[in-house]
Design an enzyme around this catalytic site. Structure first.
Site, PDB file in Angstrom:
ATOM      1  N   ASP A   8      -4.765  10.433   9.308  1.00  0.00           N
ATOM      2  CA  ASP A   8      -3.303   9.968   9.845  1.00  0.00           C
ATOM      3  C   ASP A   8      -3.051  10.384  11.241  1.00  0.00           C
ATOM      4  O   ASP A   8      -3.104  11.603  11.488  1.00  0.00           O
ATOM      5  CB  ASP A   8      -1.988  10.197   8.745  1.00  0.00           C
ATOM      6  CG  ASP A   8      -2.480   9.545   7.250  1.00  0.00           C
ATOM      7  OD1 ASP A   8      -2.395   8.253   7.779  1.00  0.00           O
ATOM      8  OD2 ASP A   8      -2.551   9.706   6.315  1.00  0.00           O
TER       9      ASP A   8
ATOM     10  N   GLU B 266       0.926  -1.072  -0.518  1.00  0.00           N
ATOM     11  CA  GLU B 266      -0.094   0.239   0.072  1.00  0.00           C
ATOM     12  C   GLU B 266       1.127   1.374   0.539  1.00  0.00           C
ATOM     13  O   GLU B 266       1.752   1.517   1.144  1.00  0.00           O
ATOM     14  CB  GLU B 266      -0.427  -0.193   1.525  1.00  0.00           C
ATOM     15  CG  GLU B 266      -1.994   1.175   1.284  1.00  0.00           C
ATOM     16  CD  GLU B 266      -2.850   1.424   2.176  1.00  0.00           C
ATOM     17  OE1 GLU B 266      -2.455   0.174   3.014  1.00  0.00           O
ATOM     18  OE2 GLU B 266      -2.827   2.520   2.956  1.00  0.00           O
TER      19      GLU B 266
END
Ligand SMILES: Cc1ncc(COP(=O)(O)O)c(C=O)c1O
Lengths: 285, 403
Positions: A73, A62
């Site tokens: 994030d 990924e």
């Protein structure tokens, strides 16, 4: 549209990601999926690191594209992607990285990107260039199927995978929608929160995976908060794949390519000796 | 066709919900609860009572002839949102969302803030309703609006100085969204402007439209007719939507939004999103934004923390696209001059944000001439800006003294 719910046997599957996951499952285990951002610490090293983790047991890559406003994030990935942007990351480096990596290893490469960069590049052009670079598809953390008409069409046209997210808080109807829209796998967010290593993987993850299987998903991978081989083993006891991100990024940040390769090797050990009893296909069959 | 009935998720090509799936349950819940609340007379009555006995509504209008003499002699009327409790229009929206939080049964609220006015309003409502409160504020803004940081802390809120990215409003929103994704079970996000994912643009607009509803009638009562133009500053766009909304279908009333041009729209240091931006997705909505060719958000600049934002609410992007409202840039220097002018001619010290609307109005008045009436949204008071203004004008005085 072909959702993950429709691919029952490996013969019918066209997605390389789905195929990889199915093969790992048939071998009595599950897939290890590793996240690294492009351009961190440099473009060159991010490519080397990605190749190294595949050579040390990661089944699917990924690759994250650094973005100015990464709301999903946590601090580790924020810091890495900010550094990549400060170092001059451009979108074209993403395609270069995919091309360089797929030239060296066979693991399928999914690109993880927030949506605005794709929109600005042009959804169709992005799909064409990703396909040409050898990419397998996109993981889209801030694109829900409800807003994805353009991407559904482009991925249908190109055959690229489209991985949508499912959360513990998602309603049954939304889970069914994520399963129907996704190809490759459905990304089960293990916990309510953002990326970053956690001591324990939430019990919510198991419940969510069970709900996704009940909604027809045959390819369900768990991400967010996973950092140890023990956690990988635990998750592969009930899910089809485990996704590790922040821990790999931290290893790369602290110890370079050798350190991230070593961590990948330890994590891959977590995919051994799984008794994958939680999967409905197993229970039924 | 009425322009006043739009209620999202889309305004023309703009709006929507470009968010992580983890937020969808909360957004759906908020949409559903808000839909019920807006039909519930008890909710409206409770909010109106708070406005009457706590905010100090209706806010008055003030005609400012000495200031207007510098605006081509046009008649200038200020809508005095600066007189609201906590010092700006932000309280109108916050009380609505705080009541909604109570209704949903959540016990913790979070907010982003730029100038600190939305943070102060949220901390105030949290104190009033007994809710836990965390406010995210870019580190740059905690410095230039230090007084508001102290106010929030005094009110019992926790203020988190955000150190990522440009360390201003956009990054404060990112961190507030991360908090919400993590704590959505007990936490409601009280969003401060008409941007963000649905239902925020429509909901915040609805809570702010009282500004224009009051002002429209007040101007009619004072002058016997509608104003020729309505003006407001535009950061995310909540005070502007608040005063514009009642006039959207009055086609004879021109609407002007003034964006922060910082050091100039032809420099890289500005926040003129509609003037210089392009369509894109930021913070959950498709709208206009400042971005590079790769879709990376470009950091904005304005002397005014509340306008220092590279995005804008989708309803403004839509109004701009159909030509119903015009959006023009105003530089730091123009805004500061207008701030001083209003202070000296009328004894009213505006917020630097609101001073952008005043500066735009000075030019507009000169264009429209002495027969025109212009209604200006004075969105906030300047107390929070005294340090910035002090430094800004001391510097000019020092230079003047030397020459
Ligand atoms: C007094 C004042 N006016 C305007 C703004 C800008 O916000 P909006 O465009 O949402 O009204 C702010 C934001 O902090 C403010 O404090």
């Amino acid at each position: 549209m072909s959702g993950t719910g429709t691919g029952s046997g490996t013969g019918a599957i066209t997605s390389a990601v789905e195929k990889t996951i199915a093969l790992r499952r048939e071998a009595g285990s599950g897939a290890l999926i590793g996240y690294l951002p492009v351009g961190f610490p440099t473009l060159r090293e991010s490519i080397d690191a990605a190749v190294a983790i595949v050579n040390n047991g990661v089944d699917i890559l990924e690759l994250g594209l650094p973005y100015s406003d990464p709301v999903m994030d946590g601090p580790v990935i924020q810091a890495a992607t900010q550094q990549a942007l400060a170092g001059g990351f451009r979108l074209r480096h993403g395609f270069e990285a995919v091309k360089a990596i797929t030239a060296q290893v066979d693991a399928p490469v999914l690109v993880m990107t927030y949506w605005n960069p794709v929109l600005q590049y042009g959804v169709d052009l992005f799909a064409d260039d990703l396909l040409a670079a050898g990419g397998a598809g996109l993981i889209t953390p801030d694109l829900i199927p409800d807003e994805a008409a353009e991407w559904m069409a482009a991925s249908e046209r190109t055959g690229l995978d489209r991985v949508f997210l499912a959360a513990p808080s998602s309603s049954d109807a939304r889970l069914a929608q994520a399963v129907a829209a996704s190809r490759g796998f459905v990304y089960a967010v293990s916990t309510m929160g953002i990326t970053g290593a956690r001591a324990d993987v939430d019990a919510a993850a198991r419940i969510l995976v069970d709900r996704l299987h009940a909604a027809g998903s045959t390819s369900t991978c768990v991400g967010v908060g996973i950092s140890t081989p023990e956690q990988v083993r635990e998750i592969l006891g009930y899910a089809d794949g485990a996704i590790v991100g922040s821990a790999l990024v931290k290893a790369l940040s602290d110890g370079g390519v050798d350190a991230v390769a070593a961590l990948a090797k330890r994590l891959a050990a977590g995919t051994q000796d799984i008794r994958n009893t939680g999967h409905p296909a197993r229970q039924l069959g | 066709m009425s322009l006043r009935t739009e209620s999202g998720p889309y305004f023309g090509d703009f709006g929507g919900r470009w968010v992580p799936e983890s937020l969808m349950a909360a957004l759906d819940e908020l949409s559903a609860e808000y839909a019920l609340a807006r039909e519930d007379p008890a909710f409206a009555a409770e909010l109106m009572e708070l406005h009457r006995t706590y905010t100090g509504r209706p806010s008055i209008i003030t005609e400012v002839p000495r200031f207007a003499a510098h605006a081509g002699g046009a008649r200038v009327i200020l809508k005095r949102e600066d007189l609201n409790h906590t010092g700006s229009h932000k309280i109108n929206n916050v009380l609505g969302q705080a009541l909604l939080t109570k209704r949903i049964g959540k016990t913790r609220v979070i907010a982003e803030t730029g100038a600190g006015q939305h943070g102060v309003a949220t901390a105030t409502a949290a104190a009033l309703f007994g809710l836990d409160c965390v406010v995210y504020m870019g580190e740059v803004d905690t410095q230039r609006q230090a007084l508001n940081v102290a106010r929030m802390r005094l009110l019992g809120a926790e203020v988190v100085a955000v150190k990522s990215g440009s360390r201003t409003l956009k990054d404060a929103i990112n961190d507030a969204m991360r908090d919400w994704v993590t704590n959505v079970g007990n936490t409601n996000y009280i969003f401060g402007t008409v941007a963000g994912p649905h239902p925020f643009p429509a909901m915040v607009r609805d809570f702010q439209k009282i500004i224009g509803e009051e002002a429209r009638q007040q101007v009619l009562d004072l002058t016997g007719r509608l104003p020729d133009a309505v003006t407001a500053c535009v950061g995310g766009g909540s005070n502007a939507m608040g005063i514009f909304h009642a006039f959207l279908d009055d086609t004879e009333v021109a609407l002007y939004g003034y964006e922060a041009a910082g050091e100039g729209v032809d420099t890289p240091r500005h926040a003129a999103t509609i003037t210089k931006g392009s369509p894109g997705v930021l913070h959950g909505a498709r709208s206009l934004m400042l971005q590079d060719a790769d879709g990376q958000t470009i950091e904005s600049h304005s002397i005014s923390a509340g306008l220092d934002y590279p995005g804008v609410g989708p309803e403004h992007a839509w109004l701009a696209s159909i030509g119903r409202a015009s959006y023009l840039p105003v530089t730091d220097a123009q805004a500061m001059d207008a701030l001083r002018l209003l202070s000296r001619t009328e004894g009213i010290i505006p917020a630097i944000e609101s001073a952008h609307a005043l500066a735009g109005t000075l030019e507009l008045g000169r264009e429209l001439g002495p027969d025109a009436t212009i209604l200006v949204n004075l969105s906030g008071r300047g107390d929070k800006d005294m340090e910035t203004a002090g430094r800004y004008f001391d510097l000019l005085d020092a230079e003047a003294a030397q020459s």
